[in-house]
Design a protein around this motif. Structure first.
Motif, PDB file in Angstrom:
ATOM      1  N   LYS A   2     -53.463 -27.137 -30.474  1.00  0.00           N
ATOM      2  CA  LYS A   2     -53.409 -25.759 -30.961  1.00  0.00           C
ATOM      3  C   LYS A   2     -52.293 -24.987 -30.261  1.00  0.00           C
ATOM      4  CE  LYS A   2     -56.623 -22.085 -32.215  1.00  0.00           C
ATOM      5  NZ  LYS A   2     -55.494 -21.149 -32.279  1.00  0.00           N
ATOM      6  N   TYR A   3     -51.656 -24.117 -31.040  1.00  0.00           N
ATOM      7  CA  TYR A   3     -50.582 -23.293 -30.499  1.00  0.00           C
ATOM      8  C   TYR A   3     -51.155 -22.296 -29.483  1.00  0.00           C
ATOM      9  CZ  TYR A   3     -46.991 -19.699 -30.389  1.00  0.00           C
ATOM     10  OH  TYR A   3     -46.069 -18.781 -29.984  1.00  0.00           O
ATOM     11  N   LYS A   4     -50.485 -22.165 -28.345  1.00  0.00           N
ATOM     12  CA  LYS A   4     -51.059 -21.351 -27.269  1.00  0.00           C
ATOM     13  C   LYS A   4     -50.530 -19.913 -27.233  1.00  0.00           C
ATOM     14  CE  LYS A   4     -51.559 -25.150 -23.980  1.00  0.00           C
ATOM     15  NZ  LYS A   4     -50.348 -25.880 -24.453  1.00  0.00           N
ATOM     16  N   GLY A   5     -49.415 -19.666 -27.911  1.00  0.00           N
ATOM     17  CA  GLY A   5     -48.827 -18.325 -27.866  1.00  0.00           C
ATOM     18  C   GLY A   5     -49.504 -17.353 -28.812  1.00  0.00           C
ATOM     19  N   ILE A   6     -48.838 -16.237 -29.049  1.00  0.00           N
ATOM     20  CA  ILE A   6     -49.399 -15.203 -29.921  1.00  0.00           C
ATOM     21  C   ILE A   6     -48.617 -15.138 -31.223  1.00  0.00           C
ATOM     22  CG2 ILE A   6     -49.749 -12.698 -30.125  1.00  0.00           C
ATOM     23  CD1 ILE A   6     -50.506 -12.666 -27.228  1.00  0.00           C
ATOM     24  N   LYS A   7     -49.350 -15.209 -32.327  1.00  0.00           N
ATOM     25  CA  LYS A   7     -48.699 -15.161 -33.641  1.00  0.00           C
ATOM     26  C   LYS A   7     -48.954 -13.828 -34.317  1.00  0.00           C
ATOM     27  CE  LYS A   7     -48.919 -20.059 -34.738  1.00  0.00           C
ATOM     28  NZ  LYS A   7     -49.770 -21.039 -35.417  1.00  0.00           N
ATOM     29  N   ILE A   8     -47.876 -13.248 -34.788  1.00  0.00           N
ATOM     30  CA  ILE A   8     -47.939 -11.943 -35.439  1.00  0.00           C
ATOM     31  C   ILE A   8     -47.347 -12.100 -36.835  1.00  0.00           C
ATOM     32  CG2 ILE A   8     -47.052  -9.564 -35.351  1.00  0.00           C
ATOM     33  CD1 ILE A   8     -46.793 -10.016 -32.252  1.00  0.00           C
ATOM     34  N   ALA A   9     -48.020 -11.549 -37.862  1.00  0.00           N
ATOM     35  CA  ALA A   9     -47.463 -11.624 -39.211  1.00  0.00           C
ATOM     36  C   ALA A   9     -47.492 -10.243 -39.852  1.00  0.00           C
ATOM     37  CB  ALA A   9     -48.271 -12.614 -40.056  1.00  0.00           C
ATOM     38  N   VAL A  10     -46.489  -9.989 -40.691  1.00  0.00           N
ATOM     39  CA  VAL A  10     -46.396  -8.700 -41.375  1.00  0.00           C
ATOM     40  C   VAL A  10     -46.352  -8.967 -42.880  1.00  0.00           C
ATOM     41  CG1 VAL A  10     -45.049  -6.576 -41.617  1.00  0.00           C
ATOM     42  CG2 VAL A  10     -45.090  -7.774 -39.413  1.00  0.00           C
ATOM     43  N   ALA A  11     -47.234  -8.286 -43.621  1.00  0.00           N
ATOM     44  CA  ALA A  11     -47.308  -8.491 -45.065  1.00  0.00           C
ATOM     45  C   ALA A  11     -47.500  -7.148 -45.764  1.00  0.00           C
ATOM     46  CB  ALA A  11     -48.467  -9.435 -45.393  1.00  0.00           C
ATOM     47  N   GLY A  12     -47.511  -7.160 -47.078  1.00  0.00           N
ATOM     48  CA  GLY A  12     -47.713  -5.921 -47.850  1.00  0.00           C
ATOM     49  C   GLY A  12     -46.981  -5.972 -49.175  1.00  0.00           C
ATOM     50  N   LYS A  13     -47.149  -4.916 -49.943  1.00  0.00           N
ATOM     51  CA  LYS A  13     -46.532  -4.780 -51.259  1.00  0.00           C
ATOM     52  C   LYS A  13     -44.996  -4.750 -51.133  1.00  0.00           C
ATOM     53  CE  LYS A  13     -47.464  -1.344 -54.824  1.00  0.00           C
ATOM     54  NZ  LYS A  13     -46.125  -0.803 -54.825  1.00  0.00           N
ATOM     55  N   GLY A  14     -44.290  -4.888 -52.235  1.00  0.00           N
ATOM     56  CA  GLY A  14     -42.828  -4.880 -52.202  1.00  0.00           C
ATOM     57  C   GLY A  14     -42.244  -3.550 -51.735  1.00  0.00           C
ATOM     58  N   GLY A  15     -41.241  -3.651 -50.890  1.00  0.00           N
ATOM     59  CA  GLY A  15     -40.457  -2.478 -50.529  1.00  0.00           C
ATOM     60  C   GLY A  15     -41.113  -1.425 -49.646  1.00  0.00           C
ATOM     61  N   VAL A  16     -42.237  -1.774 -49.019  1.00  0.00           N
ATOM     62  CA  VAL A  16     -42.959  -0.758 -48.241  1.00  0.00           C
ATOM     63  C   VAL A  16     -42.455  -0.625 -46.798  1.00  0.00           C
ATOM     64  CG1 VAL A  16     -45.107  -0.787 -49.574  1.00  0.00           C
ATOM     65  CG2 VAL A  16     -44.786  -2.436 -47.717  1.00  0.00           C
ATOM     66  N   GLY A  17     -41.627  -1.588 -46.362  1.00  0.00           N
ATOM     67  CA  GLY A  17     -41.092  -1.498 -45.002  1.00  0.00           C
ATOM     68  C   GLY A  17     -41.471  -2.662 -44.091  1.00  0.00           C
ATOM     69  N   LYS A  18     -41.930  -3.771 -44.682  1.00  0.00           N
ATOM     70  CA  LYS A  18     -42.347  -4.941 -43.889  1.00  0.00           C
ATOM     71  C   LYS A  18     -41.243  -5.438 -42.961  1.00  0.00           C
ATOM     72  CE  LYS A  18     -43.108  -7.286 -47.689  1.00  0.00           C
ATOM     73  NZ  LYS A  18     -42.963  -6.197 -48.660  1.00  0.00           N
ATOM     74  N   THR A  19     -40.059  -5.640 -43.546  1.00  0.00           N
ATOM     75  CA  THR A  19     -38.978  -6.254 -42.765  1.00  0.00           C
ATOM     76  C   THR A  19     -38.492  -5.306 -41.662  1.00  0.00           C
ATOM     77  OG1 THR A  19     -38.363  -7.491 -44.733  1.00  0.00           O
ATOM     78  CG2 THR A  19     -36.751  -7.442 -42.969  1.00  0.00           C
ATOM     79  N   THR A  20     -38.400  -4.027 -41.997  1.00  0.00           N
ATOM     80  CA  THR A  20     -38.000  -3.028 -40.997  1.00  0.00           C
ATOM     81  C   THR A  20     -38.979  -3.031 -39.826  1.00  0.00           C
ATOM     82  OG1 THR A  20     -37.211  -1.667 -42.847  1.00  0.00           O
ATOM     83  CG2 THR A  20     -37.438  -0.582 -40.699  1.00  0.00           C
ATOM     84  N   ILE A  21     -40.257  -3.040 -40.152  1.00  0.00           N
ATOM     85  CA  ILE A  21     -41.292  -3.002 -39.110  1.00  0.00           C
ATOM     86  C   ILE A  21     -41.312  -4.319 -38.322  1.00  0.00           C
ATOM     87  CG2 ILE A  21     -43.815  -2.930 -38.766  1.00  0.00           C
ATOM     88  CD1 ILE A  21     -43.825  -0.709 -40.977  1.00  0.00           C
ATOM     89  N   THR A  22     -41.129  -5.435 -39.012  1.00  0.00           N
ATOM     90  CA  THR A  22     -41.039  -6.722 -38.307  1.00  0.00           C
ATOM     91  C   THR A  22     -39.930  -6.656 -37.255  1.00  0.00           C
ATOM     92  OG1 THR A  22     -41.739  -7.904 -40.297  1.00  0.00           O
ATOM     93  CG2 THR A  22     -40.701  -9.221 -38.568  1.00  0.00           C
ATOM     94  N   GLY A  23     -38.782  -6.130 -37.659  1.00  0.00           N
ATOM     95  CA  GLY A  23     -37.656  -6.010 -36.731  1.00  0.00           C
ATOM     96  C   GLY A  23     -38.028  -5.182 -35.512  1.00  0.00           C
ATOM     97  N   LEU A  24     -38.723  -4.088 -35.742  1.00  0.00           N
ATOM     98  CA  LEU A  24     -39.058  -3.199 -34.622  1.00  0.00           C
ATOM     99  C   LEU A  24     -40.179  -3.773 -33.738  1.00  0.00           C
ATOM    100  CD1 LEU A  24     -38.645   0.244 -36.425  1.00  0.00           C
ATOM    101  CD2 LEU A  24     -37.027  -0.905 -34.873  1.00  0.00           C
ATOM    102  N   ILE A  25     -41.004  -4.650 -34.308  1.00  0.00           N
ATOM    103  CA  ILE A  25     -41.997  -5.359 -33.489  1.00  0.00           C
ATOM    104  C   ILE A  25     -41.265  -6.346 -32.558  1.00  0.00           C
ATOM    105  CG2 ILE A  25     -43.904  -7.042 -33.515  1.00  0.00           C
ATOM    106  CD1 ILE A  25     -44.845  -5.737 -36.166  1.00  0.00           C
TER     107      ILE A  25
END
Ligand SMILES: Nc1ncnc2c1ncn2[C@@H]1O[C@H](COP(=O)(O)OP(=O)(O)OP(=O)(O)O)[C@@H](O)[C@H]1O
Ligand SMILES: [Mg+2]
Length: 250
Positions: A2-25
């Motif tokens: 099993k992977y020991k680190g921390i996994k974070i995922a960002v999802a949502g409807k189109g164009g709501v800001g997922k990629t921008t927020i992923t970058g800032l995370i």
């Protein structure tokens, strides 16, 4: 194993800001945590690298294709793919980035795919944090890079329509047995708070809003000027609120 680190995922409807927020995370992790960070662009229409201000050399999808046709003579496929997967790792300032690219065909159990998965898993093990930006909507959720996610962010705009997708995504994640530690709902681009209808809908469904982010002048300005939004000033209200929130949960 099993992977020991921390996994974070960002999802949502189109164009709501997922990629921008992923970058800032990712930026939060780079600025605040020791440890190795891997950013994963799992959107077929990849653009996380633009938000991060990076160039991409090679994608996993392309590697999988190459393996079908272009393994050098005399080289075992396994050696080739191990080497090519390593070539997909792009070095950023304080983190690495891989781009998944075109996904495999449905139900693809071909050797290329199996080997790719094997070497991606080996790669992931090198990192303490994995942060994944995902494709819009729900169809892709069954082929998330991993079924285990520690922190799952669902981004929405403040409208009733968009929060409806939030509920559907939470329900779907449960029904396909994704193993998710925590769900967080982020309302992004809230100019005047959140729509009353949207708020009521979330309440009726026992969904808490974890964080509300504003319409951000800095993001808009960087966007207009074609600059990576990863680098907006630290005084941006989005950066402040998001990073304060992350400090509590990470
Ligand atoms: N808080 C904000 N204030 C102003 N502009 C924003 C904000 N959040 C995102 N944007 C802008 O909105 C657009 C869409 O953002 P982004 O690409 O992050 O969304 P997405 O959910 O990843 O989209 P897609 O579904 O296409 O992947 C971009 O131009 C981005 O700069
Ligand atoms: Mg995106």
């Amino acid at each position: 194993m099993k992977y020991k680190g921390i996994k974070i995922a960002v999802a949502g409807k189109g164009g709501v800001g997922k990629t921008t927020i992923t970058g800032l995370i990712i930026r939060y992790l780079v600025e605040n945590k020791k440890g190795k960070i891997l950013a994963v662009d799992a959107d077929t229409n990849s653009n996380l690298h633009e938000v991060l201000g990076m160039e991409v050399r090679e994608t996993i999808g392309n590697t999988r294709e190459l393996m079908r046709t272009e393994v050098p003579q005399g080289m075992p496929k396994e050696t080739f793919i191990e080497y090519k997967v390593m070539e997909c790792v792009n070095e950023g300032d304080g983190f690495d980035l891989i781009v998944m690219g075109t996904p495999e065909g449905q139900g693809c159990y071909c050797a290329a795919n199996t080997l790719c998965k094997k070497y991606i898993d080996i790669l992931l093990d090198n990192y303490d944090y994995i942060v994944m930006d995902n494709e819009a909507g729900m169809e892709h959720m069954s082929r998330l890079l991993t079924k285990d996610v520690d922190h799952f962010f669902i981004v929405s705009d403040p409208s009733r329509r968009s929060v409806n997708t939030v509920k559907r995504m939470i329900d779907l994640a449960k029904s396909i047995k994704l193993n998710i530690g925590n769900f967080y709902v982020i309302i992004n681009r809230a100019k005047n708070g959140i729509d009353k209808d949207a708020e009521n809908f979330l309440k009726e469904n026992n969904i808490d809003i974890s964080l509300i982010l504003p319409e951000d002048e800095y993001i808009a300005k960087f966007d207009r000027e074609g600059k990576p939004t990863y680098k907006i000033p630290a005084e941006s209200e989005t950066v402040k609120r998001l990073h304060q929130f992350l400090a509590k949960i990470l």
